[in-house]
Scaffold this motif. Structure first.
Motif: not given
Ligand SMILES: Cc1cc2nc3c(=O)[nH]c(=O)nc-3n(C[C@H](O)[C@H](O)[C@H](O)COP(=O)(O)OP(=O)(O)OC[C@H]3O[C@@H](n4cnc5c(N)ncnc54)[C@H](O)[C@@H]3O)c2cc1C
Length: 522
Positions: A281-286, A365-368
């Motif tokens: 699983e790969y998740v983006g964050w700001r 901030v979790d970008l999903g």
């Protein structure tokens, strides 16, 4: 004669696998740099081999005539590596560094005998794995030799053994990344080493350059995965590493990890392996700023909560790399962090939960999953984009370094300023934190600039300025690309005269005639 899975001699990888530059990107490039089509030279041939017939016959006596190759096409494919200067020279039709002969041994015994031939006939030997070196590691200083042999490990591609109980595997050096993973996956195992060059780089090359992959936060750098290796030197063959840990004197594995073909030919590598991950699983964050994101990475690392993948783009890289900036906030795109979690479902869920909780607490901030999946999908594509940009007269290259957390901001500012000043107005300098440790991190810079009349000179000035800045800031000249010929002057400054003396002493003991990769490293 060529082998399967060869890269194009003037480009990265298989050009058929590259997608064309989208029109929107081309428009943007035209706006920023202008379009200046740069056709590659066609029909270039390497210089005539200078090696004598007796030398060729002696090599053939070891491996057989069919594995001693003097034809232009094979020698062209074994000329230099894949740095931007390497590509620029190849595109200009300059094959001046071609080896005189390519020799393909089948096993360790043949390599032992080949090195004896090299010493007897005064031939320089350049071990060749995947040919993805970006630091001039495949160019021998030929002046003092009667020929240059490319020792191509392409026939040594076996998974020698698997010890499931200890979770180790022994691999031959010529296995490329995907080939090693395919063999291990038959046992339900993975190495988890995914550098951007994964599709072409080899097991021997990973060890010889102390490579680091995109998932190294979780699986470990390649040098940390190696539990043992065998190396053939002109003075004899050595095996190092016989236990999971040892107090038996200095660790001789470390002499050969990063030795870049100058001390011996790595003929097998025993590595720690893991169960194939059931979940990825790969998740983006700001993050509002590069500093804020970097501080969060440090907190995670020091809390012992690193994901498998973690990387953070600075403001400029975030803005350029986001095809859809609205995904992370139109007004202030901030800085994009990618986190990746690989493993068993319950372990992934637990770690993702713990990491997310800490990152939210720190202001992320979790970008999903969308930005994370996008990164994972395109993780091996950037080298193809470099070719497309070189095609239209945009100089693109990367460099990398590492330092302790307390020095990170200074190193970032100094290297960025050195690159921007030397490349001049209109150039673009991007950076991301590519690898993270409890004590520090690596900084990976990408530059783009309009190609001048002499792009090699243009880059060489910028590269020297950036390298000077790294050493002045007390950082390392390379976190994972290795030394080669390109970093040699700065490497000498980094380790100092006594350090150079130590390496020279080891070299003259193992390779007294100096036939192995002369001119590389020290
Ligand atoms: C587009 C691109 C992306 C890259 N991304 C990464 C990355 O993410 N991480 C990273 O760490 N590196 C990266 N690199 C650098 C490069 O891929 C690594 O240094 C890689 O480990 C080299 O492996 P190779 O098999 O291609 O080695 P080669 O290029 O064939 O050789 C590299 C050096 O090792 C020596 N050598 C090779 N095999 C042996 C052997 N069996 N015994 C002794 N010496 C040997 C060679 O003589 C040479 O000096 C990248 C390069 C490119 C072009």
């Amino acid at each position: 004669m060529t082998t399967q899975n060869e890269m194009h001699p003037q480009r990265w990888g298989d050009p058929a696998a590259a997608s064309a530059l989208p029109e929107s990107a081309r428009g943007l490039i035209e706006l920023v740099f202008g379009i200046d089509e740069k056709p590659s030279a066609q029909g270039a041939v390497p210089p005539e081999p200078v090696i004598g017939a007796d030398g060729v016959a002696a090599l053939a006596a070891v491996v057989g005539d069919e594995h001693v190759l003097l034809d232009d096409a094979t020698r062209a494919l074994r000329t230099r590596g894949k740095s931007t200067p390497d590509l620029l020279r190849a595109r200009a039709g300059d094959l001046g560094d071609a080896p005189d002969v390519v020799v393909r041994p089948a096993d360790q015994g043949e390599i032992e005998r080949l090195l004896a031939v090299a010493v007897a006939h005064n031939l320089a030997v350049v071990p060749f794995g995947g040919g993805t070196s970006v630091t001039g590691g495949l160019v021998a200083a030929r002046a003092a030799y009667d020929g240059v042999v490319s020792l191509d490990l392409v026939r040594m591609k076996a998974l020698v053994s698997v010890d499931r109980e200890s979770m180790t595997a022994t691999l031959e050096p010529g296995l490329r990344g995907p080939e090693a993973e395919a063999l291990l996956s038959e046992h339900g195992l993975t190495l988890g080493h995914y550098p951007q060059s994964f599709q072409y780089a080899s097991i021997g090359g990973f060890a010889a350059t102390r490579s680091s992959g995109q998932s190294s936060a979780g699986y470990g750098r390649f040098d940390a995965l190696v539990v043992g290796l065998s190396v053939v030197t002109p003075s004899g063959t050595i095996s190092a590493g016989s236990a999971p840990a040892s107090a038996a004197g200095p660790d001789l594995r470390q002499v050969f990890l990063g030795s870049e073909g100058t001390l011996g030919v790595i003929t097998s590598v025993t590595v720690r392996v893991r169960e194939l991950p059931a979940v990825k699983e790969y998740v983006g964050w700001r993050w509002p700023s590069f500093d804020a994101g970097a501080a969060a990475m440090r907190t995670l690392a020091q809390a012992g909560l690193l994901p498998t993948v973690i990387r953070l783009s600075d403001e400029a890289e975030t803005a350029i790399n986001l095809a859809d900036p609205s995904a992370i906030g139109q007004d202030n795109p901030g800085c994009l962090m990618i986190t990746g979690f690989e493993g068993a479902p319950s372990a992934v869920a637990a770690r993702r939960r713990a990491v997310s909780a800490l990152l939210i607490e720190l202001g992320g901030v979790d970008l999903g999953e969308e930005p994370g999946e996008k990164w994972a999908h395109g993780r091996f594509d950037a080298p193809y984009l470099r070719d497309s940009l070189l095609d239209v007269g945009v100089l693109v290259e990367t460099l990398e370094t590492a330092t302790f957390w307390s020095n990170r901001a200074r190193l970032y500012a100094d290297v960025k300023a050195a690159l921007e000043t030397s490349l001049g107005e209109g150039s673009i300098v991007l950076c991301h934190i590519s690898h993270v440790y409890e004590t520090g991190c690596s900084l990976y810079f990408t530059i783009a600039a309009k190609e001048q009349d002499d792009p090699l000179a243009q880059w060489s000035v910028a590269k020297a300025a950036a390298s000077d800045a790294m050493i002045a800031a007390g950082a390392t000249i390379t976190h994972h690309h290795a030394v080669g010929t390109d970093h040699k002057p700065w490497f000498a400054q980094e380790i100092g005269p006594v350090g150079v003396q130590v390496l020279r002493a080891i070299k003259s003991s193992l390779d007294p005639a100096g036939v192995l990769n002369p001119g590389v490293l020290v």
